[in-house]
Design a protein around this motif. Structure first.
Motif, PDB file in Angstrom:
ATOM      1  N   UNK A   8       0.834  -1.224   0.095  1.00 32.91           N
ATOM      2  CA  UNK A   8      -0.125  -0.022  -0.131  1.00 32.91           C
ATOM      3  C   UNK A   8       0.727   1.321   0.039  1.00 32.91           C
ATOM      4  N   UNK A   9       1.843   1.046   0.533  1.00 27.54           N
ATOM      5  CA  UNK A   9       2.844   2.171   0.694  1.00 27.54           C
ATOM      6  C   UNK A   9       4.157   1.887  -0.352  1.00 27.54           C
ATOM      7  N   UNK A  10       4.164   2.655  -1.156  1.00 26.65           N
ATOM      8  CA  UNK A  10       5.406   2.273  -2.376  1.00 26.65           C
ATOM      9  C   UNK A  10       6.265   3.544  -2.856  1.00 26.65           C
ATOM     10  N   UNK A  11       7.067   3.684  -2.230  1.00 22.35           N
ATOM     11  CA  UNK A  11       8.243   4.586  -2.630  1.00 22.35           C
ATOM     12  C   UNK A  11       9.096   4.152  -3.715  1.00 22.35           C
ATOM     13  N   UNK A  12       9.195   5.149  -4.783  1.00 17.72           N
ATOM     14  CA  UNK A  12      10.110   5.124  -5.826  1.00 17.72           C
ATOM     15  C   UNK A  12      11.598   5.364  -5.293  1.00 17.72           C
ATOM     16  N   UNK A  13      11.701   6.066  -4.177  1.00 18.51           N
ATOM     17  CA  UNK A  13      12.813   6.220  -3.183  1.00 18.51           C
ATOM     18  C   UNK A  13      13.330   5.206  -2.581  1.00 18.51           C
ATOM     19  N   UNK A  14      14.769   4.897  -2.765  1.00 22.04           N
ATOM     20  CA  UNK A  14      15.444   3.728  -2.137  1.00 22.04           C
ATOM     21  C   UNK A  14      16.775   3.870  -2.033  1.00 22.04           C
ATOM     22  N   UNK A  15      17.438   2.908  -1.426  1.00 24.87           N
ATOM     23  CA  UNK A  15      19.045   3.122  -0.980  1.00 24.87           C
ATOM     24  C   UNK A  15      19.502   1.790  -1.725  1.00 24.87           C
ATOM     25  N   UNK A  16      20.337   1.796  -2.744  1.00 25.99           N
ATOM     26  CA  UNK A  16      20.736   0.703  -3.268  1.00 25.99           C
ATOM     27  C   UNK A  16      22.005   0.327  -2.639  1.00 25.99           C
ATOM     28  N   UNK A  17      22.615   1.091  -1.589  1.00 27.81           N
ATOM     29  CA  UNK A  17      23.688   0.506  -0.605  1.00 27.81           C
ATOM     30  C   UNK A  17      22.905  -0.233   0.372  1.00 27.81           C
ATOM     31  N   UNK A  18      21.637  -0.366   0.609  1.00 30.62           N
ATOM     32  CA  UNK A  18      21.118  -1.198   1.509  1.00 30.62           C
ATOM     33  C   UNK A  18      20.303  -2.506   0.984  1.00 30.62           C
ATOM     34  N   UNK A  57      11.389   6.232   2.267  1.00 25.58           N
ATOM     35  CA  UNK A  57      11.031   7.775   2.296  1.00 25.58           C
ATOM     36  C   UNK A  57      12.232   8.533   2.491  1.00 25.58           C
ATOM     37  N   UNK A  58      13.420   7.836   2.795  1.00 22.91           N
ATOM     38  CA  UNK A  58      14.429   8.593   3.198  1.00 22.91           C
ATOM     39  C   UNK A  58      15.633   8.196   2.142  1.00 22.91           C
ATOM     40  N   UNK A  59      15.111   7.672   1.116  1.00 28.66           N
ATOM     41  CA  UNK A  59      16.086   6.941   0.078  1.00 28.66           C
ATOM     42  C   UNK A  59      16.947   7.888  -0.793  1.00 28.66           C
ATOM     43  N   UNK A  60      18.083   7.687  -1.035  1.00 31.86           N
ATOM     44  CA  UNK A  60      18.920   8.515  -1.959  1.00 31.86           C
ATOM     45  C   UNK A  60      18.771   8.296  -3.290  1.00 31.86           C
ATOM     46  N   UNK A  61      18.257   7.093  -3.614  1.00 35.36           N
ATOM     47  CA  UNK A  61      18.198   6.947  -5.114  1.00 35.36           C
ATOM     48  C   UNK A  61      16.985   6.765  -5.625  1.00 35.36           C
ATOM     49  N   UNK A  62      16.676   7.055  -6.776  1.00 38.66           N
ATOM     50  CA  UNK A  62      15.435   6.800  -7.497  1.00 38.66           C
ATOM     51  C   UNK A  62      15.468   5.395  -8.163  1.00 38.66           C
ATOM     52  N   UNK A  63      14.774   4.391  -7.433  1.00 40.86           N
ATOM     53  CA  UNK A  63      14.599   3.085  -8.058  1.00 40.86           C
ATOM     54  C   UNK A  63      13.304   2.428  -7.768  1.00 40.86           C
TER      55      UNK A  63
END
Length: 541
Positions: free
Chosen positions: A265-275, A291-297
């Motif tokens: 239900x909650x789906x961010x395009x924001x993502x941390x590839x390092x994680x 929501x605090x991701x530094x990458x757009x994935x």
């Protein structure tokens, strides 16, 4: 314009009047002050030769290939190879190439099925885990050139690339990292060289490739293998700069975390590839994003129309209503729907699958072809640049696409869109889109209707929006609607708003929400009156 004091015969105080040519209009001092201030405001705005610029995008942002990928909304996955003929899902890599014999193969049919049903791209398993190549690779004999099909001169990838280009359908290719046939698999340097050699063939022989699909799938007790993912990604972007790369962890699109075809239900395009790691990413993290991701994935939802990924004679496809439900939970949750339609052993998409896809298309067309919101009068809590700035006005939300949008005034505490309908409307679907080229912003929102008592009643609520959010709820009837943005990473922007009626999905058992207090209704109604009065005053001066 001259100001005069005149004596009112019926009252014991003076009024200010404005003398224009030969007639006078009486105004109270308070009204005159309001008009005077608005005049000064308008003069200040109009005296500036420069418009207010658009709001600053909020990072991270999608690349041009990622935008193209998101706008395509749906893609067809085509699992095809020796497994189609051996009734298996994971081939051993030892099947004789002669088993590959699709005597009626027609890739134009595949492409037409995609195009006729609203799928903008097709992705083919150029090589699955068995290592068999659907193109004549120079690096192995385990390919179509060793089969009897087309007398060993066939090229499924080539034929599909040509048919897709003619039809205006985007091409994607899946090249499995796991290879159960290749003898150098397990030897780190040798296999990575082999894999990159095959990748180079695929990305230099067949024109434009819009997506490269790979995963971390590998059976238990298989050879250990270190993949040079960063080298692969650099090569792909070098050879096909317009392509997105899919994997568990990006870099351009990510696996949603399941093969059921739906997102959280909650789906961010924001993502941390390092994680995230390919083959080892936390499922919940993949489903929800960060929501605090530094990458757009952004996430991609893969699912098969049949129980298996490859065609099996004893399997039947999902129903059109099943596919509609998947659409709501994938495309309607800020994802791309990747629907697998496996060609059969004749080399054709089966009639049953085509029939279901046609029904699915008709359902979507019936529901989404008429936006009820277009019949409404719109008003908003505020507008960036003022009410007369058409670049950010409320009616932009009725224009399809993401490149026009409503933007509120900066630093507001209330973000509301109002819709007033001339007649009673009945609906149970809400569609909201953000202009994702400006970043993903909305954290929480809800939809209210005016009930029969004149009170605002909440009928739907959601968290993230992103490219597109679809909400289903029990049937509602009303003359008035408001969309309230409760929380946002920055000033929220709305590119499209849709209200629709879905008569096919049973929404009666969905959770209903509570009535908003009457005082809230009074305040909002007063705000709407203020907005209309301000518009009248501005047009009258």
């Amino acid at each position: 314009m001259k100001l005069h004091k005149i004596k009112n015969s019926n009252q014991d105080h003076h009024l200010l009047t404005i003398k224009i040519s030969t007639f006078q209009l009486p105004f109270s001092r308070f009204t005159f002050n309001c008009i005077f201030l608005i005049s000064i405001f308008n003069f200040t705005v109009s005296s500036s030769s420069f418009p207010i610029p658009p709001p600053i995008p909020i990072l991270p942002l999608p690349t041009s290939p990622q935008l193209s990928w998101q706008l395509s909304e749906m893609a067809l996955f085509l699992h095809f190879g020796p497994n189609t003929f051996t009734n298996t899902e994971w081939g051993s890599g030892h099947a004789d190439p002669s088993v590959f014999a699709p005597m009626d193969l027609n890739v134009t049919q595949w492409v037409n099925v995609a195009k006729e049903n609203g799928f903008s791209r097709v992705i083919l398993t150029a090589k699955h885990h068995d290592g068999f190549c659907l193109w004549p690779s120079d690096f192995t004999d385990y390919s179509v050139k060793s089969s009897s099909w087309r007398n060993g001169s066939g090229d499924v990838v080539g034929e599909l690339a040509e048919a897709a280009a003619k039809a205006g359908i985007q091409l994607g290719l899946y090249l499995s990292p796991w290879d159960r046939h290749e003898r150098v698999y397990g030897k780190t340097v040798e296999y990575n060289e082999y894999y990159m050699g095959q990748m180079t063939e695929l990305l230099t022989r067949y024109g434009e490739v819009k997506e490269v699909w790979l995963d971390g799938a590998k059976g238990e007790d298989e050879k250990d293998m270190e993949y040079f993912f960063d080298d692969w990604f650099s090569l792909i972007h070098q050879l096909q700069p317009g392509a997105v790369i899919f994997s568990d962890a990006g870099p351009d699109t990510r696996w949603v975390g399941d093969e059921a075809g739906y997102a959280s239900n909650t789906c961010w395009s924001l993502f941390n590839r390092s994680d995230a790691t390919i083959g080892g990413t936390d499922t919940q993290y993949s489903q929800q994003g960060d929501p605090y991701g530094h990458d757009w994935v952004p996430a991609e939802c893969d699912v098969s129309i049949r129980p298996g990924w490859f065609w099996h004679t004893d399997e039947v496809p999902k129903s059109a209503l099943n596919l509609l439900d998947l659409f709501y939970k994938s495309v309607g949750r800020n994802c791309l729907l990747l629907l697998n339609i496996p060609p059969n052993s004749s080399g054709l998409i089966s009639d049953k699958d085509i029939e279901v896809l046609g029904e699915f298309t008709k359902l979507r067309s019936f529901i989404f072809s008429h936006n009820l919101a277009k019949n409404a009068k719109l008003s908003v809590s505020s507008t960036r640049g003022g009410l007369n700035d058409s670049r950010f006005e409320s009616y932009n939300v009725l224009k399809e696409g993401i490149y026009s949008y409503w933007a509120p005034r900066k630093d507001q505490s209330s973000w509301v869109l109002y819709l007033d309908f001339p007649e009673l409307v009945t609906f149970n679907v809400l569609l909201v889109q953000e202009p994702i080229q400006m970043g993903q912003r909305i954290i929480k929102f809800h939809l209210d209707i005016l009930n029969k008592k004149g009170e605002w009643q909440k009928v739907a609520k959601g968290t993230t929006v992103g490219y597109q959010r679809l909400l289903l709820f029990p049937k509602a009837e009303t003359h008035g609607i408001r969309l309230v943005i409760d929380k946002s990473r920055a000033d929220p922007l709305i590119s499209y708003l849709g209200i629709f009626r879905d008569p096919f999905t049973n929404t009666n058992n969905l959770h209903s929400t509570n009535v908003v207090p009457k005082v809230d209704f009074k305040y909002s109604l007063f705000s709407k009156i203020q907005t209309k009065l301000l518009r009248w005053l501005q047009s009258s001066i």
